[in-house]
Design a protein around this motif. Sequence first.
Motif, PDB file in Angstrom:
ATOM      1  N   PHE A 112       0.812  -1.206   0.000  1.00 25.84           N
ATOM      2  CA  PHE A 112       0.000   0.000   0.000  1.00 25.84           C
ATOM      3  C   PHE A 112       0.849   1.261   0.000  1.00 25.84           C
ATOM      4  O   PHE A 112       0.475   2.273  -0.584  1.00 25.84           O
ATOM      5  N   LEU A 113       1.986   1.182   0.672  1.00 25.29           N
ATOM      6  CA  LEU A 113       2.876   2.332   0.655  1.00 25.29           C
ATOM      7  C   LEU A 113       3.353   2.611  -0.764  1.00 25.29           C
ATOM      8  O   LEU A 113       3.445   3.770  -1.191  1.00 25.29           O
ATOM      9  N   ASN A 114       3.624   1.549  -1.512  1.00 20.51           N
ATOM     10  CA  ASN A 114       4.029   1.725  -2.898  1.00 20.51           C
ATOM     11  C   ASN A 114       2.876   2.199  -3.774  1.00 20.51           C
ATOM     12  O   ASN A 114       3.031   3.112  -4.590  1.00 20.51           O
ATOM     13  N   GLU A 115       1.702   1.589  -3.594  1.00 14.04           N
ATOM     14  CA  GLU A 115       0.566   1.934  -4.443  1.00 14.04           C
ATOM     15  C   GLU A 115      -0.035   3.284  -4.077  1.00 14.04           C
ATOM     16  O   GLU A 115      -0.660   3.931  -4.925  1.00 14.04           O
ATOM     17  N   GLY A 116       0.120   3.708  -2.838  1.00 16.67           N
ATOM     18  CA  GLY A 116      -0.524   4.933  -2.381  1.00 16.67           C
ATOM     19  C   GLY A 116       0.174   6.211  -2.816  1.00 16.67           C
ATOM     20  O   GLY A 116      -0.402   7.294  -2.709  1.00 16.67           O
ATOM     21  N   CYS A 117       1.420   6.099  -3.277  1.00 18.07           N
ATOM     22  CA  CYS A 117       2.173   7.285  -3.701  1.00 18.07           C
ATOM     23  C   CYS A 117       2.777   7.027  -5.077  1.00 18.07           C
ATOM     24  O   CYS A 117       3.244   5.917  -5.361  1.00 18.07           O
ATOM     25  N   ALA A 118       2.781   8.054  -5.909  1.00 19.02           N
ATOM     26  CA  ALA A 118       3.386   7.937  -7.229  1.00 19.02           C
ATOM     27  C   ALA A 118       4.901   7.839  -7.096  1.00 19.02           C
ATOM     28  O   ALA A 118       5.514   8.511  -6.260  1.00 19.02           O
ATOM     29  N   SER A 119       5.503   6.998  -7.915  1.00 17.78           N
ATOM     30  CA  SER A 119       6.962   6.872  -7.903  1.00 17.78           C
ATOM     31  C   SER A 119       7.632   8.022  -8.630  1.00 17.78           C
ATOM     32  O   SER A 119       8.774   8.369  -8.331  1.00 17.78           O
ATOM     33  N   ARG A 120       6.923   8.603  -9.583  1.00 11.77           N
ATOM     34  CA  ARG A 120       7.458   9.743 -10.342  1.00 11.77           C
ATOM     35  C   ARG A 120       6.504  10.916 -10.243  1.00 11.77           C
ATOM     36  O   ARG A 120       5.281  10.735 -10.239  1.00 11.77           O
ATOM     37  N   LEU A 121       7.074  12.118 -10.177  1.00 12.25           N
ATOM     38  CA  LEU A 121       6.297  13.342 -10.180  1.00 12.25           C
ATOM     39  C   LEU A 121       6.056  13.781 -11.622  1.00 12.25           C
ATOM     40  O   LEU A 121       6.642  13.248 -12.556  1.00 12.25           O
ATOM     41  N   SER A 122       5.218  14.790 -11.795  1.00 12.63           N
ATOM     42  CA  SER A 122       4.836  15.191 -13.157  1.00 12.63           C
ATOM     43  C   SER A 122       6.003  15.763 -13.957  1.00 12.63           C
ATOM     44  O   SER A 122       5.979  15.764 -15.178  1.00 12.63           O
ATOM     45  N   ASN A 123       7.045  16.242 -13.277  1.00 14.67           N
ATOM     46  CA  ASN A 123       8.204  16.769 -14.005  1.00 14.67           C
ATOM     47  C   ASN A 123       9.243  15.690 -14.306  1.00 14.67           C
ATOM     48  O   ASN A 123      10.351  15.992 -14.762  1.00 14.67           O
ATOM     49  N   GLY A 124       8.881  14.429 -14.036  1.00 15.11           N
ATOM     50  CA  GLY A 124       9.782  13.322 -14.322  1.00 15.11           C
ATOM     51  C   GLY A 124      10.703  12.962 -13.185  1.00 15.11           C
ATOM     52  O   GLY A 124      11.414  11.951 -13.264  1.00 15.11           O
ATOM     53  N   HIS A 125      10.730  13.746 -12.115  1.00 16.04           N
ATOM     54  CA  HIS A 125      11.579  13.438 -10.968  1.00 16.04           C
ATOM     55  C   HIS A 125      11.097  12.181 -10.240  1.00 16.04           C
ATOM     56  O   HIS A 125       9.903  11.886 -10.225  1.00 16.04           O
ATOM     57  N   ILE A 126      12.052  11.485  -9.615  1.00 17.42           N
ATOM     58  CA  ILE A 126      11.722  10.375  -8.729  1.00 17.42           C
ATOM     59  C   ILE A 126      11.221  10.943  -7.401  1.00 17.42           C
ATOM     60  O   ILE A 126      11.827  11.852  -6.834  1.00 17.42           O
ATOM     61  N   ASN A 127      10.118  10.413  -6.913  1.00 18.96           N
ATOM     62  CA  ASN A 127       9.565  10.834  -5.621  1.00 18.96           C
ATOM     63  C   ASN A 127      10.380  10.172  -4.512  1.00 18.96           C
ATOM     64  O   ASN A 127      10.074   9.063  -4.074  1.00 18.96           O
ATOM     65  N   PHE A 128      11.421  10.860  -4.061  1.00 24.93           N
ATOM     66  CA  PHE A 128      12.329  10.225  -3.100  1.00 24.93           C
ATOM     67  C   PHE A 128      11.728  10.151  -1.699  1.00 24.93           C
ATOM     68  O   PHE A 128      12.153   9.333  -0.887  1.00 24.93           O
ATOM     69  N   GLU A 129      10.748  10.986  -1.401  1.00 20.07           N
ATOM     70  CA  GLU A 129      10.061  10.861  -0.110  1.00 20.07           C
ATOM     71  C   GLU A 129       9.438   9.475   0.017  1.00 20.07           C
ATOM     72  O   GLU A 129       9.446   8.873   1.098  1.00 20.07           O
ATOM     73  N   LYS A 130       8.875   8.987  -1.077  1.00 17.16           N
ATOM     74  CA  LYS A 130       8.301   7.636  -1.068  1.00 17.16           C
ATOM     75  C   LYS A 130       9.390   6.590  -0.827  1.00 17.16           C
ATOM     76  O   LYS A 130       9.181   5.623  -0.074  1.00 17.16           O
ATOM     77  N   LEU A 131      10.552   6.774  -1.446  1.00 19.01           N
ATOM     78  CA  LEU A 131      11.632   5.804  -1.271  1.00 19.01           C
ATOM     79  C   LEU A 131      12.128   5.778   0.171  1.00 19.01           C
ATOM     80  O   LEU A 131      12.476   4.723   0.699  1.00 19.01           O
ATOM     81  N   TRP A 132      12.170   6.966   0.826  1.00 16.69           N
ATOM     82  CA  TRP A 132      12.540   6.991   2.249  1.00 16.69           C
ATOM     83  C   TRP A 132      11.562   6.145   3.058  1.00 16.69           C
ATOM     84  O   TRP A 132      11.962   5.383   3.947  1.00 16.69           O
ATOM     85  N   ASP A 133      10.261   6.298   2.772  1.00 13.37           N
ATOM     86  CA  ASP A 133       9.249   5.570   3.543  1.00 13.37           C
ATOM     87  C   ASP A 133       9.345   4.066   3.312  1.00 13.37           C
ATOM     88  O   ASP A 133       9.192   3.268   4.250  1.00 13.37           O
ATOM     89  N   LEU A 134       9.605   3.655   2.077  1.00 11.48           N
ATOM     90  CA  LEU A 134       9.811   2.229   1.809  1.00 11.48           C
ATOM     91  C   LEU A 134      11.010   1.694   2.587  1.00 11.48           C
ATOM     92  O   LEU A 134      10.974   0.600   3.159  1.00 11.48           O
ATOM     93  N   ALA A 135      12.075   2.496   2.611  1.00 15.34           N
ATOM     94  CA  ALA A 135      13.281   2.073   3.340  1.00 15.34           C
ATOM     95  C   ALA A 135      13.013   1.953   4.832  1.00 15.34           C
ATOM     96  O   ALA A 135      13.545   1.056   5.493  1.00 15.34           O
ATOM     97  N   LYS A 136      12.196   2.846   5.376  1.00 16.15           N
ATOM     98  CA  LYS A 136      11.857   2.755   6.803  1.00 16.15           C
ATOM     99  C   LYS A 136      11.174   1.436   7.131  1.00 16.15           C
ATOM    100  O   LYS A 136      11.502   0.769   8.119  1.00 16.15           O
ATOM    101  N   GLN A 137      10.197   1.071   6.297  1.00 16.02           N
ATOM    102  CA  GLN A 137       9.464  -0.168   6.552  1.00 16.02           C
ATOM    103  C   GLN A 137      10.386  -1.373   6.475  1.00 16.02           C
ATOM    104  O   GLN A 137      10.356  -2.256   7.338  1.00 16.02           O
TER     105      GLN A 137
END
Length: 592
Positions: free
Chosen positions: A492-517
Motif C-alpha cells: 500500500f505504501l508503494n501503491e498509495g504514492c506515485a513513484s514519479r512526479l509530473s516533471n519526471g523526478h523520482i519521488n524520493f520521499e516515497k523511497l525513504w518511507d519504503l526504506a523505513k518499513q
Amino acid sequence: MPPTTPYAGKFSSCPPYSSNNNNHQQPQSPYNSVPAPKSTKNVYNSAYMASEKPHSHNAYRSNSVATVGAKEHYSSSYVVSENPYPSALPRSPSRQHSTSCPGRAQRHTSSGSSGSSGGEQSCRNKPRPYGQDITASYGEMCYHNNSLVSASLEALIQHLVPTVDYYPDRSYVFTFLLSSRLFLHPYELMTRVCHLCVEQQWCGDALLDKIRFREVAPKLVQLLTEWTETFPYDFRDDRMMRCLKDVSHHVARGDEFSWRAMQQMTQRLIKRLSALGQYEEAVAALNAMAIERPASLKSKQASSQRSDILSVCDEPFFLAQQLTHIELDRLSFIGPEEFIQTFAMKDPLENNKGFFRKRKTSNLEAYINWFNRLSYLVATEICMPVKKKQRARIIEFFIDVAQECFNIGNFNSLMAIITGMNMSPVARLKKTWNKVNTDKFEILEHQMDPSSNFSNYRTALRGATQRSETAHSSQEKIVIPFFSLLIKDIYFLNEGCASRLSNGHINFEKLWDLAKQVSEFLVWRQVICPFDRDRRILQYLVTTPIFTEDELHLASYESEGPENNMEKDSRKSLRWVWPWASNWGWAWREGN
C-alpha cells in the motif's frame, strides 16, 4: 550542501573503509554446514543446523509500524485492504557523513526546479515563517527542510557515485539500492555507477589518472561491499557477477590494497549465495516429504495409530520455541529487496516475464507458504481424531501454544494458529468446541482483531519492538511480525504514492518511507534464536502430511455429521471426489 537524508543520525552508521576488513564477521547460514540432502530420510537433521544467521551484519533499525491488513487466511496472492496511516521515523545509532562534494559543484550550485503538481510543491521556494519550511534545489535534486524529496534518476545515480573527496550517506545508499529496481535493472545501475566512478577520475594525464583512481578505489570497493552484503541476491545474476569481476580487474591495475579487499568481498558473497542455494534445496526436499501422503491420512480408522502433535510434543511452550526456530530460520533468508521486487518493473531481457518472478521472491513466497502450512497443520490435527474429547484436547493445546507465541513475540505463528482454528471445517465442530474453555482463545483473537486496521496487534507489536530495543536477553530481542500484513503495508505504501512526479523526478520521499518499513525487518531477521532445537519436533512440523481444504471439510463432516441440507450435499460431493473416504462412515457415529 544540505544532507541527503531526512533521517540524519537515524540509520546505522557506515564504518570507514580500512585495511582491517578481516574483522568483519562473515554471516553464516544454518544450512551451509551440510550439503543439501539427497534422500528424504530425516531431512530436517541436515536442513536446519543451529548456526549464525546469514544476515547478521548491523542492520538499519527503525520504529516504523505496519499499517494495513484484513482478517482472512493469507495466501501468496496478496489480498490488500485500505486506510494506511503514516509510520514513525526509524531510529538507530547516530552517525556523521559528509555529503558535500566539490567535484559536484555544478550539480549542487545550479538553481531552480520546474514543476507544478501537488507532489512538487515542496520543491518550490516558499516564505520561511520562523525559520521553518526551507526549500532549495541543487541542479536536479530538490530538498525540503534539508531532506532530499525528489530528483531525476540520473542525478540520483550520480549521487551514489563516490569520488576522491565524497562518499554517499549510508542511509542514502541503502534507500536507493533498495528502491532503484523500481526504475532500472540492478545490473544496469551497477554498470553505470562503476563506469561513472572510473570515468570521473580521468583527466588525460596517465600518472595523475592513476593517482586519482588509487584514491577513489577504496571508496568504490566500500560501496560494492555495502551492496553485496545488504543485497547479495542481486548477484545471482550472471551479468552482475561479470561486472563485479570486471571492476576487480580494473581495481587490480590501480590499487593492490583495494584489489585484495575486493577478493575478500567476493569470497564472502560466494559463501552467502552458496548458503542460499543450500537453503532452497533443503526447503524443496522438506516440501517433497510433506507432499507424500501415507495411508494414515486415507482412513480415519487408521488415524488412531497415526502420530499426532501431542505424541510428539505435549508442552505448549516448547512447541512455541520450535515454531520460533522455523520462523527465524526462514526470515533470515528473505532479502530486503524481495519486498520491492514483488511489484518491481519487468525486464525485457527476461522474455517479457517479470524480472523478479523467477527465484527473485522465492524466499518471501516460501515464508508465506510456511504460514499457510502451519494453519492447515493446526486444522488437520484438530479434525483427524475420532473422538471429540481428543479433538477438544488438541484445541486447548494449540490455544496454549498461541499464548506462548504471543509472549515470545512470535506474532506470525500466533496468527497462523488462530487462522487454522478459525477455518470453517474446525469452526463448525460445535460439539467439540463445547468441551473447550475458550476464554484464552477469545483474548488472543482480540489481540489479532483486524478492526481499526489491526490496532490491537500494532500496539502489541510496538511493545515487543520497544522490549527488543532495551533487551537484556536474547529471548527479549525476538520480534516476528505478522508477515502478510507487513507485505500489505509495503504494497500500500508503494501503491498509495506515485513513484514519479509530473516533471519526471523520482519521488524520493516515497523511497525513504519504503526504506523505513524494510529497515525494521532487517533488525528483526538478524536475531539468533536462543532456544534449544528439537529436530524430532521440527521434522514433524515441516514434513508431516496435511489435509487439503476439501479433505478438511470431509474430515469435519465425518467427525460431526452435517447439520443441514447444504452440508449434506457438500459431504456427498466430497465423498464422490474422495472415494477412499467411505471408510470413514463409521467414525462420526461411533466416535460422537
